[in-house]
Write an enzyme that holds these catalytic residues in place. Structure first.
Site, PDB file in Angstrom:
ATOM      1  N   ASP A  16      -3.087   8.100  17.749  1.00 47.26           N
ATOM      2  CA  ASP A  16      -4.462   8.163  18.261  1.00 47.26           C
ATOM      3  C   ASP A  16      -4.858   6.941  19.068  1.00 47.26           C
ATOM      4  OD1 ASP A  16      -5.158  10.647  17.027  1.00 47.26           O
ATOM      5  OD2 ASP A  16      -5.076   9.590  15.124  1.00 47.26           O
ATOM      6  N   HIS A  48      -0.843   3.982   9.151  1.00 41.76           N
ATOM      7  CA  HIS A  48      -0.476   5.365   8.900  1.00 41.76           C
ATOM      8  C   HIS A  48       0.052   5.481   7.483  1.00 41.76           C
ATOM      9  CE1 HIS A  48       1.348   9.313   9.475  1.00 41.76           C
ATOM     10  NE2 HIS A  48       0.543   9.423  10.508  1.00 41.76           N
ATOM     11  N   HIS A  60      -8.497  11.216  10.169  1.00 45.23           N
ATOM     12  CA  HIS A  60      -7.389  12.098  10.556  1.00 45.23           C
ATOM     13  C   HIS A  60      -7.491  12.284  12.070  1.00 45.23           C
ATOM     14  CE1 HIS A  60      -4.298  14.999  10.315  1.00 45.23           C
ATOM     15  NE2 HIS A  60      -4.916  16.009   9.746  1.00 45.23           N
TER      16      HIS A  60
HETATM   17  C1  LIG Z   1      -4.309   6.135   8.441  1.00 44.58           C
HETATM   18  C2  LIG Z   1      -4.888   5.519   7.172  1.00 44.58           C
HETATM   19  C3  LIG Z   1      -6.005   6.439   6.659  1.00 44.58           C
HETATM   20  C4  LIG Z   1      -3.778   5.421   6.114  1.00 44.58           C
HETATM   21  O1  LIG Z   1      -4.353   4.979   4.955  1.00 44.58           O
HETATM   22  P1  LIG Z   1      -3.548   4.651   3.630  1.00 44.58           P
HETATM   23  O2  LIG Z   1      -2.154   5.160   3.708  1.00 44.58           O
HETATM   24  O3  LIG Z   1      -4.379   5.130   2.499  1.00 44.58           O
HETATM   25  O4  LIG Z   1      -3.423   3.101   3.658  1.00 44.58           O
HETATM   26  P2  LIG Z   1      -4.385   2.084   2.901  1.00 44.58           P
HETATM   27  O5  LIG Z   1      -5.814   2.403   3.238  1.00 44.58           O
HETATM   28  O6  LIG Z   1      -3.988   2.032   1.476  1.00 44.58           O
HETATM   29  O7  LIG Z   1      -3.992   0.735   3.624  1.00 44.58           O
HETATM   30  C5  LIG Z   1      -3.151  -0.274   3.074  1.00 44.58           C
HETATM   31  C6  LIG Z   1      -3.754  -1.614   3.426  1.00 44.58           C
HETATM   32  O8  LIG Z   1      -3.850  -1.772   4.843  1.00 44.58           O
HETATM   33  C7  LIG Z   1      -5.222  -1.908   5.232  1.00 44.58           C
HETATM   34  N1  LIG Z   1      -5.423  -1.058   6.403  1.00 44.58           N
HETATM   35  C8  LIG Z   1      -4.957   0.199   6.593  1.00 44.58           C
HETATM   36  N2  LIG Z   1      -5.280   0.634   7.803  1.00 44.58           N
HETATM   37  C9  LIG Z   1      -5.955  -0.359   8.398  1.00 44.58           C
HETATM   38  C10 LIG Z   1      -6.540  -0.482   9.671  1.00 44.58           C
HETATM   39  N3  LIG Z   1      -6.491   0.488  10.542  1.00 44.58           N
HETATM   40  N4  LIG Z   1      -7.167  -1.648   9.960  1.00 44.58           N
HETATM   41  C11 LIG Z   1      -7.217  -2.632   9.054  1.00 44.58           C
HETATM   42  N5  LIG Z   1      -6.668  -2.575   7.843  1.00 44.58           N
HETATM   43  C12 LIG Z   1      -6.051  -1.446   7.520  1.00 44.58           C
HETATM   44  C13 LIG Z   1      -6.038  -1.393   4.057  1.00 44.58           C
HETATM   45  O9  LIG Z   1      -7.324  -1.986   4.036  1.00 44.58           O
HETATM   46  C14 LIG Z   1      -5.176  -1.810   2.908  1.00 44.58           C
HETATM   47  O10 LIG Z   1      -5.338  -3.199   2.731  1.00 44.58           O
HETATM   48  P3  LIG Z   1      -5.332  -3.843   1.248  1.00 44.58           P
HETATM   49  O11 LIG Z   1      -3.957  -3.576   0.719  1.00 44.58           O
HETATM   50  O12 LIG Z   1      -5.641  -5.268   1.460  1.00 44.58           O
HETATM   51  O13 LIG Z   1      -6.388  -3.089   0.499  1.00 44.58           O
HETATM   52  C15 LIG Z   1      -5.436   4.095   7.437  1.00 44.58           C
HETATM   53  O14 LIG Z   1      -4.399   3.271   7.929  1.00 44.58           O
HETATM   54  C16 LIG Z   1      -6.616   4.121   8.387  1.00 44.58           C
HETATM   55  O15 LIG Z   1      -7.753   4.326   7.954  1.00 44.58           O
HETATM   56  N6  LIG Z   1      -6.370   3.890   9.730  1.00 44.58           N
HETATM   57  C17 LIG Z   1      -7.446   3.952  10.690  1.00 44.58           C
HETATM   58  C18 LIG Z   1      -7.751   5.400  11.026  1.00 44.58           C
HETATM   59  C19 LIG Z   1      -6.668   6.034  11.861  1.00 44.58           C
HETATM   60  O16 LIG Z   1      -6.206   5.476  12.846  1.00 44.58           O
HETATM   61  N7  LIG Z   1      -6.291   7.260  11.474  1.00 44.58           N
HETATM   62  C20 LIG Z   1      -5.337   8.061  12.225  1.00 44.58           C
HETATM   63  C21 LIG Z   1      -4.111   8.346  11.439  1.00 44.58           C
HETATM   64  S1  LIG Z   1      -2.933   9.168  12.469  1.00 44.58           S
END
Ligand SMILES: CC(C)(COP(=O)(O)OP(=O)(O)OC[C@H]1O[C@@H](n2cnc3c(N)ncnc32)[C@H](O)[C@@H]1OP(=O)(O)O)[C@@H](O)C(=O)NCCC(=O)NCCS
Length: 434
Positions: free
Chosen positions: A363, A307, A268
Protein backbone atom coordinates in the site's frame (compact mmCIF):
# COMPACT_ATOMS: atom_id res chain seq x y z
CA UNK A 1 11.62 -40.88 7.32
CA UNK A 2 10.44 -40.98 10.95
CA UNK A 3 7.30 -38.94 11.42
CA UNK A 4 7.74 -35.94 13.69
CA UNK A 5 5.82 -35.98 16.96
CA UNK A 6 5.47 -33.63 19.90
CA UNK A 7 5.53 -34.87 23.49
CA UNK A 8 3.57 -32.83 26.02
CA UNK A 9 3.75 -33.45 29.75
CA UNK A 10 0.94 -31.99 31.81
CA UNK A 11 2.46 -30.74 35.05
CA UNK A 12 -0.97 -30.90 36.68
CA UNK A 13 -0.92 -34.71 36.80
CA UNK A 14 2.30 -35.86 35.16
CA UNK A 15 0.46 -37.45 32.22
CA UNK A 16 2.22 -37.30 28.89
CA UNK A 17 0.79 -37.14 25.39
CA UNK A 18 2.37 -37.65 22.00
CA UNK A 19 0.90 -35.57 19.23
CA UNK A 20 1.63 -36.00 15.52
CA UNK A 21 3.24 -33.01 13.79
CA UNK A 22 2.21 -32.54 10.18
CA UNK A 23 3.34 -29.71 7.92
CA UNK A 24 4.81 -27.93 10.94
CA UNK A 25 1.48 -27.96 12.77
CA UNK A 26 -0.24 -29.90 15.50
CA UNK A 27 -3.99 -30.34 15.35
CA UNK A 28 -5.60 -28.09 17.93
CA UNK A 29 -8.26 -30.79 18.49
CA UNK A 30 -5.50 -33.20 19.59
CA UNK A 31 -5.06 -30.98 22.65
CA UNK A 32 -8.62 -31.63 23.79
CA UNK A 33 -7.59 -35.02 25.22
CA UNK A 34 -5.35 -33.20 27.72
CA UNK A 35 -7.59 -33.00 30.79
CA UNK A 36 -7.06 -32.60 34.50
CA UNK A 37 -10.15 -34.74 35.26
CA UNK A 38 -13.37 -36.13 33.72
CA UNK A 39 -15.15 -32.75 34.11
CA UNK A 40 -12.38 -30.80 32.44
CA UNK A 41 -13.33 -29.63 28.91
CA UNK A 42 -9.79 -30.26 27.67
CA UNK A 43 -6.97 -28.00 26.60
CA UNK A 44 -7.52 -25.35 23.91
CA UNK A 45 -5.19 -22.87 22.27
CA UNK A 46 -5.64 -19.12 22.81
CA UNK A 47 -4.71 -17.17 19.70
CA UNK A 48 -6.40 -13.78 19.39
CA UNK A 49 -5.99 -12.47 15.82
CA UNK A 50 -4.84 -15.94 14.64
CA UNK A 51 -1.19 -14.97 14.74
CA UNK A 52 -0.01 -18.59 14.90
CA UNK A 53 -2.94 -20.66 13.69
CA UNK A 54 -3.37 -22.27 10.27
CA UNK A 55 -7.10 -22.28 9.51
CA UNK A 56 -6.96 -24.31 6.31
CA UNK A 57 -4.80 -26.21 3.85
CA UNK A 58 -4.45 -24.17 0.68
CA UNK A 59 -2.63 -24.68 -2.61
CA UNK A 60 -3.27 -21.19 -3.99
CA UNK A 61 -0.78 -18.66 -2.66
CA UNK A 62 2.58 -19.14 -1.00
CA UNK A 63 4.29 -16.42 1.03
CA UNK A 64 7.69 -16.60 2.67
CA UNK A 65 7.54 -13.46 4.76
CA UNK A 66 11.15 -13.64 5.96
CA UNK A 67 12.55 -13.89 2.45
CA UNK A 68 10.01 -11.58 0.79
CA UNK A 69 8.62 -14.27 -1.56
CA UNK A 70 5.10 -14.31 -3.00
CA UNK A 71 3.90 -16.98 -5.43
CA UNK A 72 0.51 -17.80 -6.95
CA UNK A 73 0.15 -21.54 -7.63
CA UNK A 74 3.95 -21.84 -7.60
CA UNK A 75 4.71 -18.95 -9.98
CA UNK A 76 6.71 -15.99 -8.57
CA UNK A 77 4.71 -12.77 -8.54
CA UNK A 78 7.51 -10.98 -10.43
CA UNK A 79 7.20 -13.43 -13.37
CA UNK A 80 3.42 -13.17 -13.48
CA UNK A 81 3.53 -9.36 -13.33
CA UNK A 82 6.03 -9.27 -16.20
CA UNK A 83 4.44 -11.80 -18.57
CA UNK A 84 0.72 -12.14 -17.84
CA UNK A 85 -2.50 -10.21 -18.03
CA UNK A 86 -4.69 -9.97 -14.96
CA UNK A 87 -7.31 -12.30 -16.44
CA UNK A 88 -4.64 -14.92 -17.12
CA UNK A 89 -3.63 -14.69 -13.46
CA UNK A 90 -7.28 -14.82 -12.33
CA UNK A 91 -7.64 -18.05 -14.34
CA UNK A 92 -4.50 -19.42 -12.68
CA UNK A 93 -5.87 -18.64 -9.21
CA UNK A 94 -9.27 -20.15 -9.89
CA UNK A 95 -8.22 -23.27 -11.85
CA UNK A 96 -4.70 -23.88 -10.55
CA UNK A 97 -2.99 -23.84 -13.97
CA UNK A 98 -2.10 -21.13 -16.45
CA UNK A 99 -4.58 -21.22 -19.35
CA UNK A 100 -3.73 -22.48 -22.82
CA UNK A 101 -4.40 -20.01 -25.63
CA UNK A 102 -7.88 -21.38 -26.33
CA UNK A 103 -8.74 -21.61 -22.62
CA UNK A 104 -7.71 -18.00 -22.17
CA UNK A 105 -9.73 -16.93 -25.20
CA UNK A 106 -12.94 -18.44 -23.89
CA UNK A 107 -12.23 -17.27 -20.30
CA UNK A 108 -11.75 -13.67 -21.50
CA UNK A 109 -14.87 -13.97 -23.67
CA UNK A 110 -16.95 -15.28 -20.77
CA UNK A 111 -15.75 -12.62 -18.31
CA UNK A 112 -16.26 -9.89 -20.93
CA UNK A 113 -19.82 -11.09 -21.47
CA UNK A 114 -20.64 -10.83 -17.78
CA UNK A 115 -19.64 -7.20 -17.26
CA UNK A 116 -23.13 -5.65 -17.62
CA UNK A 117 -25.18 -4.87 -14.53
CA UNK A 118 -28.87 -5.57 -14.32
CA UNK A 119 -30.68 -2.22 -14.72
CA UNK A 120 -32.17 -2.54 -11.24
CA UNK A 121 -28.64 -2.63 -9.83
CA UNK A 122 -27.92 0.62 -11.64
CA UNK A 123 -31.08 2.12 -10.12
CA UNK A 124 -30.07 0.79 -6.70
CA UNK A 125 -26.74 2.59 -7.03
CA UNK A 126 -28.41 5.83 -8.11
CA UNK A 127 -30.05 5.90 -4.68
CA UNK A 128 -26.78 6.48 -2.82
CA UNK A 129 -26.09 9.93 -1.42
CA UNK A 130 -23.96 12.07 -3.77
CA UNK A 131 -20.93 11.85 -1.45
CA UNK A 132 -21.29 8.21 -0.35
CA UNK A 133 -17.94 6.48 0.22
CA UNK A 134 -17.26 4.25 -2.81
CA UNK A 135 -16.40 1.25 -0.60
CA UNK A 136 -19.79 1.51 1.13
CA UNK A 137 -21.43 1.62 -2.31
CA UNK A 138 -19.38 -1.33 -3.57
CA UNK A 139 -20.02 -3.53 -0.53
CA UNK A 140 -23.78 -2.87 -0.62
CA UNK A 141 -24.05 -3.34 -4.37
CA UNK A 142 -22.16 -6.63 -4.40
CA UNK A 143 -24.50 -7.82 -1.63
CA UNK A 144 -27.48 -6.63 -3.70
CA UNK A 145 -26.38 -8.89 -6.59
CA UNK A 146 -27.43 -11.78 -4.39
CA UNK A 147 -31.05 -10.64 -4.85
CA UNK A 148 -30.69 -10.75 -8.65
CA UNK A 149 -29.09 -14.21 -8.79
CA UNK A 150 -30.86 -16.37 -6.19
CA UNK A 151 -29.55 -19.54 -7.87
CA UNK A 152 -26.11 -18.58 -6.53
CA UNK A 153 -27.15 -20.20 -3.23
CA UNK A 154 -26.64 -23.53 -4.93
CA UNK A 155 -23.00 -23.50 -3.91
CA UNK A 156 -22.36 -27.25 -4.20
CA UNK A 157 -23.08 -27.29 -7.93
CA UNK A 158 -19.81 -26.72 -9.79
CA UNK A 159 -21.44 -25.19 -12.88
CA UNK A 160 -23.48 -22.73 -10.80
CA UNK A 161 -20.38 -21.79 -8.83
CA UNK A 162 -18.47 -21.17 -12.04
CA UNK A 163 -21.25 -18.95 -13.36
CA UNK A 164 -21.13 -16.73 -10.25
CA UNK A 165 -17.33 -16.55 -10.47
CA UNK A 166 -17.64 -15.21 -14.03
CA UNK A 167 -20.29 -12.74 -12.90
CA UNK A 168 -18.32 -11.44 -9.95
CA UNK A 169 -14.99 -11.03 -11.78
CA UNK A 170 -16.85 -9.50 -14.75
CA UNK A 171 -19.06 -7.09 -12.83
CA UNK A 172 -16.62 -5.84 -10.21
CA UNK A 173 -14.99 -3.20 -12.48
CA UNK A 174 -18.45 -2.07 -13.62
CA UNK A 175 -19.63 -1.55 -10.04
CA UNK A 176 -16.33 0.13 -9.15
CA UNK A 177 -16.59 2.52 -12.12
CA UNK A 178 -20.21 3.31 -11.29
CA UNK A 179 -19.25 4.29 -7.71
CA UNK A 180 -16.67 6.65 -9.21
CA UNK A 181 -19.05 8.24 -11.72
CA UNK A 182 -21.77 8.51 -9.08
CA UNK A 183 -19.56 10.61 -6.82
CA UNK A 184 -18.70 12.92 -9.72
CA UNK A 185 -22.31 13.19 -10.87
CA UNK A 186 -21.42 11.77 -14.28
CA UNK A 187 -23.67 9.43 -16.29
CA UNK A 188 -22.82 5.73 -16.04
CA UNK A 189 -20.93 4.24 -18.97
CA UNK A 190 -21.78 0.78 -20.23
CA UNK A 191 -19.01 -1.79 -20.76
CA UNK A 192 -17.32 -2.01 -24.17
CA UNK A 193 -16.70 -5.62 -25.20
CA UNK A 194 -13.94 -4.66 -27.68
CA UNK A 195 -11.65 -3.61 -24.85
CA UNK A 196 -9.42 -5.57 -22.47
CA UNK A 197 -10.35 -5.91 -18.78
CA UNK A 198 -8.36 -2.89 -17.63
CA UNK A 199 -9.06 -0.82 -20.77
CA UNK A 200 -12.78 -1.41 -20.34
CA UNK A 201 -12.51 -0.37 -16.70
CA UNK A 202 -10.81 2.87 -17.83
CA UNK A 203 -13.55 3.33 -20.42
CA UNK A 204 -16.26 3.04 -17.77
CA UNK A 205 -14.36 5.46 -15.53
CA UNK A 206 -13.26 8.17 -17.90
CA UNK A 207 -15.22 8.11 -21.17
CA UNK A 208 -16.89 11.44 -21.82
CA UNK A 209 -18.52 12.35 -25.16
CA UNK A 210 -16.09 10.64 -27.55
CA UNK A 211 -17.71 7.81 -29.55
CA UNK A 212 -14.99 5.28 -28.67
CA UNK A 213 -12.72 5.43 -25.61
CA UNK A 214 -8.99 5.05 -26.32
CA UNK A 215 -7.11 3.88 -23.23
CA UNK A 216 -3.50 4.95 -22.78
CA UNK A 217 -1.62 1.62 -23.16
CA UNK A 218 0.97 2.44 -20.48
CA UNK A 219 -1.73 3.25 -17.92
CA UNK A 220 -3.82 0.22 -18.94
CA UNK A 221 -0.82 -2.07 -18.46
CA UNK A 222 0.06 -0.40 -15.14
CA UNK A 223 -3.49 -1.00 -13.89
CA UNK A 224 -3.31 -4.59 -15.07
CA UNK A 225 -0.02 -5.10 -13.19
CA UNK A 226 -1.51 -3.54 -10.05
CA UNK A 227 -4.46 -5.93 -10.41
CA UNK A 228 -2.06 -8.90 -10.66
CA UNK A 229 -0.18 -7.81 -7.54
CA UNK A 230 -3.40 -7.47 -5.54
CA UNK A 231 -5.12 -10.63 -6.76
CA UNK A 232 -4.46 -12.86 -3.75
CA UNK A 233 -2.48 -12.93 -0.52
CA UNK A 234 -3.41 -16.17 1.26
CA UNK A 235 -5.23 -15.96 4.60
CA UNK A 236 -5.37 -12.20 5.15
CA UNK A 237 -8.25 -10.52 7.00
CA UNK A 238 -10.65 -10.23 4.04
CA UNK A 239 -9.88 -13.71 2.68
CA UNK A 240 -10.42 -15.15 6.12
CA UNK A 241 -13.75 -13.28 6.16
CA UNK A 242 -14.64 -14.75 2.76
CA UNK A 243 -13.92 -18.25 4.02
CA UNK A 244 -15.62 -17.66 7.38
CA UNK A 245 -18.84 -16.23 5.91
CA UNK A 246 -18.75 -18.73 3.03
CA UNK A 247 -18.38 -21.59 5.52
CA UNK A 248 -21.94 -20.86 6.65
CA UNK A 249 -22.91 -21.78 3.04
CA UNK A 250 -23.81 -18.16 2.35
CA UNK A 251 -23.94 -17.35 -1.38
CA UNK A 252 -20.79 -15.97 -3.06
CA UNK A 253 -22.22 -12.46 -3.55
CA UNK A 254 -22.93 -11.99 0.15
CA UNK A 255 -19.64 -13.64 1.08
CA UNK A 256 -17.73 -11.35 -1.30
CA UNK A 257 -19.54 -8.31 0.12
CA UNK A 258 -18.43 -9.38 3.61
CA UNK A 259 -14.85 -9.84 2.41
CA UNK A 260 -14.93 -6.39 0.78
CA UNK A 261 -16.20 -4.91 4.04
CA UNK A 262 -13.16 -6.36 5.82
CA UNK A 263 -10.93 -4.95 3.10
CA UNK A 264 -12.34 -1.46 3.74
CA UNK A 265 -10.64 -1.16 7.14
CA UNK A 266 -7.57 1.12 7.42
CA UNK A 267 -5.38 -1.70 8.75
CA UNK A 268 -6.12 -3.76 5.64
CA UNK A 269 -7.03 -2.49 2.14
CA UNK A 270 -7.83 0.96 3.47
CA UNK A 271 -4.14 1.48 4.24
CA UNK A 272 -3.35 2.92 0.78
CA UNK A 273 -5.89 5.69 1.39
CA UNK A 274 -4.36 6.23 4.83
CA UNK A 275 -0.87 6.53 3.25
CA UNK A 276 -2.00 9.45 1.09
CA UNK A 277 -3.63 11.15 4.07
CA UNK A 278 -0.37 10.65 5.97
CA UNK A 279 1.76 12.06 3.12
CA UNK A 280 -0.55 15.10 2.96
CA UNK A 281 -0.18 15.54 6.70
CA UNK A 282 3.63 15.42 6.42
CA UNK A 283 3.47 18.00 3.62
CA UNK A 284 7.13 18.13 2.52
CA UNK A 285 10.36 16.12 2.52
CA UNK A 286 12.01 18.19 5.25
CA UNK A 287 9.20 17.36 7.71
CA UNK A 288 9.83 13.60 7.40
CA UNK A 289 12.34 13.24 10.28
CA UNK A 290 9.99 14.98 12.73
CA UNK A 291 7.11 12.76 11.59
CA UNK A 292 9.14 9.57 12.04
CA UNK A 293 10.15 10.77 15.53
CA UNK A 294 6.49 11.25 16.42
CA UNK A 295 5.66 7.71 15.25
CA UNK A 296 8.51 6.26 17.31
CA UNK A 297 7.17 8.07 20.36
CA UNK A 298 3.99 6.06 19.94
CA UNK A 299 1.79 8.62 18.15
CA UNK A 300 0.22 6.50 15.43
CA UNK A 301 1.73 4.18 12.86
CA UNK A 302 3.58 4.73 9.63
CA UNK A 303 0.87 3.78 7.19
CA UNK A 304 1.99 1.46 4.38
CA UNK A 305 4.70 0.05 6.64
CA UNK A 306 4.79 -3.28 8.44
CA UNK A 307 3.04 -6.51 7.72
CA UNK A 308 1.80 -9.47 9.72
CA UNK A 309 3.64 -11.89 7.41
CA UNK A 310 6.41 -9.97 5.61
CA UNK A 311 9.39 -9.29 7.79
CA UNK A 312 11.29 -8.18 4.69
CA UNK A 313 10.59 -5.87 1.75
CA UNK A 314 7.14 -6.73 0.36
CA UNK A 315 7.92 -8.07 -3.17
CA UNK A 316 4.83 -6.29 -4.49
CA UNK A 317 6.12 -2.92 -3.26
CA UNK A 318 9.25 -3.36 -5.44
CA UNK A 319 7.17 -3.96 -8.59
CA UNK A 320 4.88 -1.06 -7.74
CA UNK A 321 7.86 1.28 -7.37
CA UNK A 322 8.96 0.28 -10.89
CA UNK A 323 5.40 0.66 -12.24
CA UNK A 324 5.19 4.14 -10.68
CA UNK A 325 8.08 5.31 -12.86
CA UNK A 326 6.25 4.14 -16.02
CA UNK A 327 3.04 5.84 -14.96
CA UNK A 328 4.75 9.12 -14.10
CA UNK A 329 6.21 9.30 -17.60
CA UNK A 330 2.62 9.65 -18.81
CA UNK A 331 0.99 11.57 -15.96
CA UNK A 332 3.90 13.65 -14.67
CA UNK A 333 5.57 12.96 -11.33
CA UNK A 334 3.39 12.90 -8.22
CA UNK A 335 5.16 15.19 -5.75
CA UNK A 336 4.20 12.84 -2.92
CA UNK A 337 6.63 10.26 -4.31
CA UNK A 338 9.55 12.34 -3.01
CA UNK A 339 8.06 12.43 0.49
CA UNK A 340 7.42 8.67 0.33
CA UNK A 341 10.97 7.91 -0.87
CA UNK A 342 12.41 10.03 1.94
CA UNK A 343 10.15 8.33 4.46
CA UNK A 344 11.30 4.92 3.24
CA UNK A 345 14.98 5.99 3.27
CA UNK A 346 14.82 7.30 6.84
CA UNK A 347 12.70 4.48 8.22
CA UNK A 348 14.83 1.72 6.69
CA UNK A 349 17.94 2.98 8.49
CA UNK A 350 16.23 3.64 11.81
CA UNK A 351 16.67 1.13 14.64
CA UNK A 352 12.99 1.25 15.61
CA UNK A 353 11.94 -0.01 12.17
CA UNK A 354 14.95 -2.32 11.70
CA UNK A 355 14.40 -4.11 15.01
CA UNK A 356 10.68 -4.61 14.32
CA UNK A 357 11.38 -5.61 10.71
CA UNK A 358 9.03 -2.95 9.36
CA UNK A 359 9.33 -2.49 5.59
CA UNK A 360 7.12 -0.77 2.99
CA UNK A 361 4.15 -2.94 2.07
CA UNK A 362 2.02 -3.02 -1.09
CA UNK A 363 0.00 0.00 0.00
CA UNK A 364 2.93 2.34 0.42
CA UNK A 365 3.34 3.22 -3.27
CA UNK A 366 0.09 2.07 -4.87
CA UNK A 367 -1.88 5.13 -3.71
CA UNK A 368 0.69 7.47 -5.23
CA UNK A 369 0.20 5.81 -8.63
CA UNK A 370 -3.57 5.82 -8.30
CA UNK A 371 -3.56 9.50 -7.43
CA UNK A 372 -1.35 10.31 -10.42
CA UNK A 373 -3.86 8.46 -12.61
CA UNK A 374 -6.62 10.75 -11.34
CA UNK A 375 -8.29 8.72 -8.58
CA UNK A 376 -9.14 10.33 -5.27
CA UNK A 377 -7.98 8.38 -2.19
CA UNK A 378 -11.51 7.18 -1.43
CA UNK A 379 -11.34 5.04 -4.58
CA UNK A 380 -8.12 3.24 -3.69
CA UNK A 381 -9.64 0.37 -1.73
CA UNK A 382 -12.20 -0.14 -4.49
CA UNK A 383 -9.27 -0.58 -6.89
CA UNK A 384 -7.90 -3.21 -4.51
CA UNK A 385 -11.25 -5.03 -4.27
CA UNK A 386 -11.54 -5.56 -8.07
CA UNK A 387 -8.60 -7.98 -8.45
CA UNK A 388 -8.84 -9.41 -4.93
CA UNK A 389 -12.26 -10.74 -5.93
CA UNK A 390 -10.44 -13.38 -8.03
CA UNK A 391 -8.43 -14.43 -4.97
CA UNK A 392 -11.47 -14.45 -2.68
CA UNK A 393 -13.35 -16.65 -5.13
CA UNK A 394 -10.44 -19.06 -5.59
CA UNK A 395 -10.17 -19.39 -1.80
CA UNK A 396 -13.95 -19.70 -1.40
CA UNK A 397 -14.11 -22.45 -4.01
CA UNK A 398 -11.20 -24.28 -2.37
CA UNK A 399 -13.00 -24.07 0.98
CA UNK A 400 -16.35 -25.25 -0.42
CA UNK A 401 -14.74 -28.30 -2.04
CA UNK A 402 -12.54 -29.16 0.97
CA UNK A 403 -14.15 -32.09 2.84
CA UNK A 404 -12.33 -31.08 6.01
CA UNK A 405 -13.96 -27.65 6.25
CA UNK A 406 -17.03 -27.00 8.40
CA UNK A 407 -18.76 -23.86 9.56
CA UNK A 408 -16.07 -21.58 10.96
CA UNK A 409 -16.57 -21.17 14.67
CA UNK A 410 -13.75 -20.30 17.08
CA UNK A 411 -13.82 -20.91 20.81
CA UNK A 412 -13.43 -18.29 23.53
CA UNK A 413 -11.93 -17.91 26.96
CA UNK A 414 -14.86 -16.72 29.05
CA UNK A 415 -13.87 -13.93 31.43
CA UNK A 416 -17.32 -12.81 32.62
CA UNK A 417 -19.28 -13.32 35.83
CA UNK A 418 -20.16 -16.71 37.30
CA UNK A 419 -23.88 -17.52 37.58
CA UNK A 420 -25.60 -14.67 39.44
CA UNK A 421 -28.94 -14.19 41.19
CA UNK A 422 -31.36 -12.07 39.17
CA UNK A 423 -32.39 -8.75 40.78
CA UNK A 424 -35.76 -7.33 39.61
CA UNK A 425 -35.61 -3.84 38.03
CA UNK A 426 -37.53 -2.26 40.94
CA UNK A 427 -34.83 -3.43 43.38
CA UNK A 428 -31.77 -2.25 41.40
CA UNK A 429 -31.78 1.32 42.75
CA UNK A 430 -31.48 4.54 40.71
CA UNK A 431 -27.71 5.12 40.54
CA UNK A 432 -26.20 5.83 37.07
CA UNK A 433 -23.17 3.56 36.81
CA UNK A 434 -21.85 4.53 33.38
C1 LIG B 1 0.02 -4.36 9.03
C2 LIG B 1 -0.07 -4.33 10.55
C3 LIG B 1 -1.56 -4.22 10.94
C4 LIG B 1 0.51 -5.64 11.11
O1 LIG B 1 0.30 -5.64 12.46
P1 LIG B 1 0.83 -6.76 13.45
O2 LIG B 1 1.30 -7.95 12.70
O3 LIG B 1 -0.24 -6.98 14.45
O4 LIG B 1 2.10 -6.13 14.07
P2 LIG B 1 2.17 -5.38 15.47
O5 LIG B 1 1.10 -4.32 15.52
O6 LIG B 1 2.22 -6.39 16.55
O7 LIG B 1 3.57 -4.66 15.34
C5 LIG B 1 4.78 -5.09 15.96
C6 LIG B 1 5.50 -3.86 16.46
O8 LIG B 1 5.80 -2.97 15.38
C7 LIG B 1 5.12 -1.72 15.57
N1 LIG B 1 4.54 -1.35 14.29
C8 LIG B 1 3.89 -2.16 13.42
N2 LIG B 1 3.56 -1.49 12.32
C9 LIG B 1 4.01 -0.24 12.49
C10 LIG B 1 3.96 0.91 11.68
N3 LIG B 1 3.38 0.89 10.50
N4 LIG B 1 4.52 2.04 12.16
C11 LIG B 1 5.10 2.05 13.37
N5 LIG B 1 5.19 0.99 14.17
C12 LIG B 1 4.64 -0.13 13.74
C13 LIG B 1 4.03 -1.99 16.59
O9 LIG B 1 3.69 -0.81 17.30
C14 LIG B 1 4.69 -3.03 17.45
O10 LIG B 1 5.63 -2.37 18.27
P3 LIG B 1 5.88 -2.86 19.79
O11 LIG B 1 6.43 -4.25 19.66
O12 LIG B 1 6.83 -1.88 20.34
O13 LIG B 1 4.53 -2.84 20.43
C15 LIG B 1 0.73 -3.15 11.14
O14 LIG B 1 2.09 -3.26 10.76
C16 LIG B 1 0.15 -1.82 10.73
O15 LIG B 1 -0.78 -1.32 11.38
N6 LIG B 1 0.70 -1.18 9.63
C17 LIG B 1 0.15 0.07 9.16
C18 LIG B 1 -1.10 -0.19 8.34
C19 LIG B 1 -0.78 -0.82 7.01
O16 LIG B 1 0.10 -0.38 6.28
N7 LIG B 1 -1.56 -1.85 6.66
C20 LIG B 1 -1.47 -2.51 5.36
C21 LIG B 1 -1.06 -3.93 5.49
S1 LIG B 1 -0.80 -4.61 3.88
Amino acid sequence: MKERTLKIVDDANGLSYTLPVENGTIRAMDLRQIKTGPDDFGLMTYDPAFTNTASCRSSITYIDGDRGILQYRGYPIETLAEHCTFLEVAYLLIFGELPTQSELKSWVYDITHHTMLHETVKKFMEGFRYNAHPMGMLVSTVAALSTIYPESRNIFDAATRHHQILRLIGKMPTIAAYTYRHQLGLPYIYPDNDLSYSENFMNMLWKMVEPKYQANPVLARALDILFILHADHEQNCSTNTMRCVGSAQTDPFLSTAAAAAALAGPLHGGANEAVLIMLDEIGSKDKVPAYVKKIKEGHGKLMGFGHRVYKNYDPRAKIIKWTAEQVFEVTGRNAKLDIALELERIALQDDYFIQRKLYPNVDFYSGIIYQAMGFNPEMFTVLFAIPRTAGWLAQWQEMITDPEQKISRPRQVYTGENTRDFVPLSERGTAVRR
